[in-house]
Design an enzyme around this catalytic site. Structure first.
Site, PDB file in Angstrom:
ATOM      1  N   GLU A 174     -22.669  26.707  31.247  1.00  0.00           N
ATOM      2  CA  GLU A 174     -22.908  27.208  29.889  1.00  0.00           C
ATOM      3  C   GLU A 174     -24.337  26.920  29.413  1.00  0.00           C
ATOM      4  OE1 GLU A 174     -19.264  26.851  27.507  1.00  0.00           O
ATOM      5  OE2 GLU A 174     -20.622  26.028  25.993  1.00  0.00           O
ATOM      6  N   ASP A 175     -24.843  25.758  29.736  1.00  0.00           N
ATOM      7  CA  ASP A 175     -26.093  25.302  29.106  1.00  0.00           C
ATOM      8  C   ASP A 175     -27.285  25.125  30.034  1.00  0.00           C
ATOM      9  OD1 ASP A 175     -24.638  25.174  26.764  1.00  0.00           O
ATOM     10  OD2 ASP A 175     -24.219  23.043  26.925  1.00  0.00           O
TER      11      ASP A 175
HETATM   12  P1  NDP Z   1     -21.424  25.162  17.401  1.00  0.00           P
HETATM   13  O1  NDP Z   1     -21.072  25.209  15.959  1.00  0.00           O
HETATM   14  O2  NDP Z   1     -20.370  25.486  18.352  1.00  0.00           O
HETATM   15  O3  NDP Z   1     -22.128  23.718  17.713  1.00  0.00           O
HETATM   16  C1  NDP Z   1     -21.304  22.684  18.047  1.00  0.00           C
HETATM   17  C2  NDP Z   1     -21.371  22.410  19.537  1.00  0.00           C
HETATM   18  O4  NDP Z   1     -22.606  21.786  19.823  1.00  0.00           O
HETATM   19  C3  NDP Z   1     -20.308  21.456  19.986  1.00  0.00           C
HETATM   20  O5  NDP Z   1     -19.144  22.144  20.314  1.00  0.00           O
HETATM   21  C4  NDP Z   1     -20.970  20.780  21.171  1.00  0.00           C
HETATM   22  O6  NDP Z   1     -20.747  21.624  22.303  1.00  0.00           O
HETATM   23  C5  NDP Z   1     -22.449  20.810  20.841  1.00  0.00           C
HETATM   24  N1  NDP Z   1     -23.044  19.581  20.300  1.00  0.00           N
HETATM   25  C6  NDP Z   1     -24.300  19.152  20.563  1.00  0.00           C
HETATM   26  N2  NDP Z   1     -24.591  18.048  19.903  1.00  0.00           N
HETATM   27  C7  NDP Z   1     -23.502  17.705  19.201  1.00  0.00           C
HETATM   28  C8  NDP Z   1     -23.205  16.615  18.335  1.00  0.00           C
HETATM   29  N3  NDP Z   1     -24.099  15.657  18.052  1.00  0.00           N
HETATM   30  N4  NDP Z   1     -21.987  16.559  17.770  1.00  0.00           N
HETATM   31  C9  NDP Z   1     -21.081  17.504  18.046  1.00  0.00           C
HETATM   32  N5  NDP Z   1     -21.302  18.569  18.863  1.00  0.00           N
HETATM   33  C10 NDP Z   1     -22.511  18.670  19.443  1.00  0.00           C
HETATM   34  O7  NDP Z   1     -22.513  26.140  17.772  1.00  0.00           O
HETATM   35  P2  NDP Z   1     -23.649  26.707  16.910  1.00  0.00           P
HETATM   36  O8  NDP Z   1     -24.498  25.612  16.394  1.00  0.00           O
HETATM   37  O9  NDP Z   1     -24.295  27.701  17.779  1.00  0.00           O
HETATM   38  O10 NDP Z   1     -22.910  27.443  15.652  1.00  0.00           O
HETATM   39  C11 NDP Z   1     -22.134  28.608  15.809  1.00  0.00           C
HETATM   40  C12 NDP Z   1     -20.981  28.715  14.798  1.00  0.00           C
HETATM   41  O11 NDP Z   1     -21.214  27.928  13.644  1.00  0.00           O
HETATM   42  C13 NDP Z   1     -20.754  30.123  14.320  1.00  0.00           C
HETATM   43  O12 NDP Z   1     -19.441  30.492  14.697  1.00  0.00           O
HETATM   44  C14 NDP Z   1     -20.888  30.105  12.814  1.00  0.00           C
HETATM   45  O13 NDP Z   1     -19.774  30.728  12.214  1.00  0.00           O
HETATM   46  C15 NDP Z   1     -20.872  28.674  12.466  1.00  0.00           C
HETATM   47  N6  NDP Z   1     -21.852  28.385  11.431  1.00  0.00           N
HETATM   48  C16 NDP Z   1     -21.422  27.908  10.234  1.00  0.00           C
HETATM   49  C17 NDP Z   1     -22.315  27.591   9.245  1.00  0.00           C
HETATM   50  C18 NDP Z   1     -21.812  27.027   7.946  1.00  0.00           C
HETATM   51  O14 NDP Z   1     -22.613  26.552   7.150  1.00  0.00           O
HETATM   52  N7  NDP Z   1     -20.519  27.051   7.676  1.00  0.00           N
HETATM   53  C19 NDP Z   1     -23.765  27.790   9.431  1.00  0.00           C
HETATM   54  C20 NDP Z   1     -24.114  28.286  10.722  1.00  0.00           C
HETATM   55  C21 NDP Z   1     -23.181  28.572  11.675  1.00  0.00           C
HETATM   56  P3  NDP Z   1     -20.828  21.112  23.839  1.00  0.00           P
HETATM   57  O15 NDP Z   1     -19.573  20.410  24.157  1.00  0.00           O
HETATM   58  O16 NDP Z   1     -20.981  22.404  24.582  1.00  0.00           O
HETATM   59  O17 NDP Z   1     -22.042  20.223  23.889  1.00  0.00           O
END
Ligand code: NDP
Ligand code: ZN
Length: 179
Positions: free
Chosen positions: A65-66
């Site tokens: 994925e990354d």
């Molecule tokens: P995510 O919201 O999915 O980001 C979270 C992912 O980042 C985790 O699943 C994890 O995946 C990884 N990660 C890395 N560092 C951390 C950490 N310190 N703590 C927890 N997780 C971490 O992806 P995006 O940032 O791309 O956002 C996309 C989604 O967020 C969209 O669906 C949108 O709807 C929503 N969104 C909501 C907003 C709001 O204000 N409500 C604003 C912007 C977006 P891994 O296990 O792969 O590392």
């Protein structure tokens, strides 16, 4: 034939090299590799999992994925089962973020038992990480949204590992989120 410890060192080294330039989304910019290692450690230490292929898949779960890693590369280095497990927990990069999140909810109940274990530990690690330190730029609303979505995924993973599910249930309860 390599021992399990040699295999695990090969696997963690492969993941560390692949993620070498990546950081978590926290203020300290923690090296990314702490996450896959932590996911594998949750499985062994809290989930009681000794299945080496599950532990390897946990260590490798975000490489495709990354990073530039392909499923074919994982298959060549670590074999078919590990590659298939990583594939099962890899999001389709062609989809939008919203669609990806929807797909995770839909796919969860259909994943293999081994892949479900990796998913549970991945969610547990990430939710604990968010509780430890809010990811950079996230509002309280976005954090809550993340917990609500995670609960939808975890709902489809139930009946896999009581210890991990118990810890997740507690985290959701603290946020008032129904599992
Ligand atoms: P995510 O919201 O999915 O980001 C979270 C992912 O980042 C985790 O699943 C994890 O995946 C990884 N990660 C890395 N560092 C951390 C950490 N310190 N703590 C927890 N997780 C971490 O992806 P995006 O940032 O791309 O956002 C996309 C989604 O967020 C969209 O669906 C949108 O709807 C929503 N969104 C909501 C907003 C709001 O204000 N409500 C604003 C912007 C977006 P891994 O296990 O792969 O590392
Ligand atoms: Zn992950």
């Amino acid at each position: 034939m390599s021992s399990d410890s040699v295999i695990l060192l090969e696997t963690v080294n492969f993941a560390a090299e692949k993620h070498r330039n990546q950081r978590r989304k926290d203020a300290e910019q923690t090296p990314y590799i702490t996450h896959p290692i932590g996911v594998a450690r949750i499985l062994s230490h809290e989930g009681g999992i000794t299945d080496i292929e599950v532990l390897q898949a946990a260590l490798l779960h975000d490489t495709v994925e990354d990073t530039d890693t392909s499923i074919g590369e994982l298959q060549a280095v670590f074999g078919q089962t590990v590659a298939r497990l990583v594939q099962e927990v890899t999001d389709d990069k062609a989809l939008s973020k919203e669609e990806t999140k929807r797909q995770q909810v839909e796919y969860a109940p259909h994943a293999s038992h081994q892949a479900k274990l990796v998913k549970l530990a991945d969610k547990l690690y990430n939710l604990r990480d968010i509780n430890r330190c809010t990811p950079t730029g996230w509002t309280a609303g976005r954090v809550q949204e993340y917990f609500v979505w995670s609960a939808q995924v975890v709902r489809g993973l139930r009946g896999t590992n009581p210890a991990l599910e118990g810890h997740l249930e507690e985290l959701f309860k603290q946020r008032g989120v129904e599992l």
